[in-house]
Design an enzyme around this catalytic site. Structure first.
Site, PDB file in Angstrom:
ATOM      1  N   HIS A   1      28.164  41.101  15.264  1.00 47.66           N
ATOM      2  CA  HIS A   1      29.244  41.615  14.942  1.00 47.66           C
ATOM      3  C   HIS A   1      29.914  42.137  15.969  1.00 47.66           C
ATOM      4  O   HIS A   1      29.577  42.347  17.032  1.00 47.66           O
ATOM      5  CB  HIS A   1      28.796  42.813  14.231  1.00 47.66           C
ATOM      6  CG  HIS A   1      28.453  42.346  12.741  1.00 47.66           C
ATOM      7  ND1 HIS A   1      28.936  42.325  11.531  1.00 47.66           N
ATOM      8  CD2 HIS A   1      26.877  42.369  12.302  1.00 47.66           C
ATOM      9  CE1 HIS A   1      28.012  42.062  10.304  1.00 47.66           C
ATOM     10  NE2 HIS A   1      26.916  41.893  11.096  1.00 47.66           N
TER      11      HIS A   1
ATOM     12  N   ASP B   1      25.635  38.358   5.133  1.00 44.25           N
ATOM     13  CA  ASP B   1      26.826  37.957   5.755  1.00 44.25           C
ATOM     14  C   ASP B   1      26.482  37.062   7.035  1.00 44.25           C
ATOM     15  O   ASP B   1      27.287  36.807   7.853  1.00 44.25           O
ATOM     16  CB  ASP B   1      27.566  39.593   6.320  1.00 44.25           C
ATOM     17  CG  ASP B   1      26.552  40.039   6.973  1.00 44.25           C
ATOM     18  OD1 ASP B   1      25.311  40.265   6.888  1.00 44.25           O
ATOM     19  OD2 ASP B   1      26.864  40.810   7.784  1.00 44.25           O
ATOM     20  N   HIS B   2      25.323  36.502   6.813  1.00 46.45           N
ATOM     21  CA  HIS B   2      24.794  35.632   8.056  1.00 46.45           C
ATOM     22  C   HIS B   2      24.345  34.286   7.229  1.00 46.45           C
ATOM     23  O   HIS B   2      24.059  33.292   7.961  1.00 46.45           O
ATOM     24  CB  HIS B   2      23.665  36.179   8.739  1.00 46.45           C
ATOM     25  CG  HIS B   2      24.036  37.341   9.611  1.00 46.45           C
ATOM     26  ND1 HIS B   2      24.054  37.270  11.016  1.00 46.45           N
ATOM     27  CD2 HIS B   2      24.229  38.593   9.341  1.00 46.45           C
ATOM     28  CE1 HIS B   2      24.649  38.374  11.281  1.00 46.45           C
ATOM     29  NE2 HIS B   2      24.729  39.243  10.399  1.00 46.45           N
TER      30      HIS B   2
ATOM     31  N   HIS C   1      20.207  38.331   5.925  1.00 44.17           N
ATOM     32  CA  HIS C   1      21.429  39.148   5.234  1.00 44.17           C
ATOM     33  C   HIS C   1      22.554  37.978   5.058  1.00 44.17           C
ATOM     34  O   HIS C   1      22.732  37.353   5.687  1.00 44.17           O
ATOM     35  CB  HIS C   1      21.979  40.215   5.998  1.00 44.17           C
ATOM     36  CG  HIS C   1      21.132  41.426   6.349  1.00 44.17           C
ATOM     37  ND1 HIS C   1      21.239  42.172   7.154  1.00 44.17           N
ATOM     38  CD2 HIS C   1      20.079  41.784   5.189  1.00 44.17           C
ATOM     39  CE1 HIS C   1      20.322  43.362   7.282  1.00 44.17           C
ATOM     40  NE2 HIS C   1      19.672  42.964   5.930  1.00 44.17           N
TER      41      HIS C   1
ATOM     42  N   HIS D   1      15.694  45.451  12.427  1.00 43.79           N
ATOM     43  CA  HIS D   1      16.940  45.417  11.619  1.00 43.79           C
ATOM     44  C   HIS D   1      16.313  44.779  10.163  1.00 43.79           C
ATOM     45  O   HIS D   1      16.661  45.328   9.297  1.00 43.79           O
ATOM     46  CB  HIS D   1      17.962  44.551  12.208  1.00 43.79           C
ATOM     47  CG  HIS D   1      19.116  44.203  11.210  1.00 43.79           C
ATOM     48  ND1 HIS D   1      20.004  45.366  11.046  1.00 43.79           N
ATOM     49  CD2 HIS D   1      19.850  43.259  10.625  1.00 43.79           C
ATOM     50  CE1 HIS D   1      21.031  44.771  10.230  1.00 43.79           C
ATOM     51  NE2 HIS D   1      20.816  43.567   9.980  1.00 43.79           N
TER      52      HIS D   1
ATOM     53  N   HIS E   1      18.600  35.893  10.471  1.00 44.73           N
ATOM     54  CA  HIS E   1      17.950  36.749   9.629  1.00 44.73           C
ATOM     55  C   HIS E   1      18.700  36.426   8.350  1.00 44.73           C
ATOM     56  O   HIS E   1      19.540  35.672   7.973  1.00 44.73           O
ATOM     57  CB  HIS E   1      17.894  38.345   9.967  1.00 44.73           C
ATOM     58  CG  HIS E   1      19.334  38.545  10.116  1.00 44.73           C
ATOM     59  ND1 HIS E   1      20.176  38.487  10.986  1.00 44.73           N
ATOM     60  CD2 HIS E   1      19.825  40.077   9.501  1.00 44.73           C
ATOM     61  CE1 HIS E   1      21.382  39.056  10.953  1.00 44.73           C
ATOM     62  NE2 HIS E   1      21.057  40.228  10.035  1.00 44.73           N
TER      63      HIS E   1
ATOM     64  N   ASP F   1      21.566  40.736  14.490  1.00 42.06           N
ATOM     65  CA  ASP F   1      21.973  42.110  14.476  1.00 42.06           C
ATOM     66  C   ASP F   1      20.851  42.624  15.140  1.00 42.06           C
ATOM     67  O   ASP F   1      20.614  43.880  14.651  1.00 42.06           O
ATOM     68  CB  ASP F   1      22.245  42.308  12.939  1.00 42.06           C
ATOM     69  CG  ASP F   1      23.449  41.709  12.376  1.00 42.06           C
ATOM     70  OD1 ASP F   1      24.284  41.282  13.074  1.00 42.06           O
ATOM     71  OD2 ASP F   1      23.434  41.876  11.024  1.00 42.06           O
TER      72      ASP F   1
HETATM   73 ZN    ZN Z   1      22.104  41.931   9.445  1.00 45.08          ZN
END
Ligand code: ZN
Length: 255
Positions: free
Chosen positions: A171, A60-61, A58, A114, A56, A133
């Site tokens: 995570h 942080d990915h 985001h 998400h 996805h 996530d």
């Molecule tokens: Zn995420």
């Protein structure tokens, strides 16, 4: 030959993971939270990065994608619905598409909730699923772009995978998730055992994943929203599972 994998921490509490095909030497990173830990894992294993499979959009990915692509000229595969928000995408995929990593093959499962276009990668012959996530050990992702009903339907798709499937999530949230889960099912013996197991893993500085779908079915309250005892525990006896799930997700947001 079966897939090999290498799991490591990125940023504060993100997981990075490499999946390697020993037959062709192809190696995929599942998401790229940041480049340096991925580079360190490649160095440790001696593997060469050929692909990045993104779950996805985001940051942080995806923050490590540009740097990794520049160095390794790897292919970037991303969800069709989120490709515009992800850098350096070469191929977009949708529900049911097949993604090859050398001789390994993953099937794309759309798991929105998400984010609106979140996907998971299921390597069926290797009994591995990378769920980003969407699902965490003893938890699930925050419903940010979708609805609780959408997220529940995504979890039902993951629940349909074989129970022995090893799950890798985005995570390290397991212990915090366990603390919340125990407010829903304090007497669940599988959850009590999982709490002890996770404490020991953390004490030994080991990751608490991969988990298995069977282990999650036994102890993850979000996957248990269709059980009468869980509905009763949140005061929703007899109500539809999606409603029970929404209640549990709402409680977690406020926890
Ligand atoms: Zn995420």
């Amino acid at each position: 030959m079966p897939a090999q994998s290498c799991l490591f921490l990125c940023l504060k509490d993100n997981f990075g993971v490499l999946v390697h095909d020993p037959e062709t030497q192809a190696t995929a990173a599942i998401d790229a939270p940041e480049a340096p830990p991925v580079e360190a894992a490649l160095k440790r294993t001696g593997w060469n990065l050929t692909d990045i499979l993104v779950t996805h959009h985001h940051h942080d990915h995806t923050a490590g994608i540009e740097e990794l692509k520049q160095r390794h000229r790897c292919r970037v595969v991303a969800p069709d619905a989120e490709a515009s928000g992800i850098p350096e995408v070469d191929e977009t995929v949708r529900e049911g598409d097949r993604v090859r990593v050398g001789a390994l093959e993953a099937r794309v499962i759309e798991t929105p909730g998400h984010t609106a276009g979140h996907i998971s990668y299921w390597f069926e012959p290797d009994c591995l699923a990378f769920v980003g996530d969407t699902l965490f050990s003893i938890g699930c992702g925050r419903v940010i772009e979708g609805t609780p009903d959408m997220m529940w339907r995504s979890l039902l798709k993951l629940l349909a995978l074989p129970g022995e499937t090893r799950l890798y999530c985005g995570h390290e949230y397991t212990q915090a998730n366990i603390r919340f889960a125990q407010t829903i099912e304090p007497d669940n013996l599988a959850l009590i055992a999982r709490a002890a197991e996770a404490s020991e893993q953390v004490r030994q500085h080991k990751p608490t994943i991969p988990t298995t779908l069977d282990a999650e079915k036994a102890a993850n309250p979000f996957l248990r929203a269709d059980l009468p005892e869980v509905a009763a525990a949140v005061g929703l006896a007899g109500k539809p599972a999606a409603e029970v799930f929404a209640e549990i997700r709402g409680r977690k947001n406020r926890f």
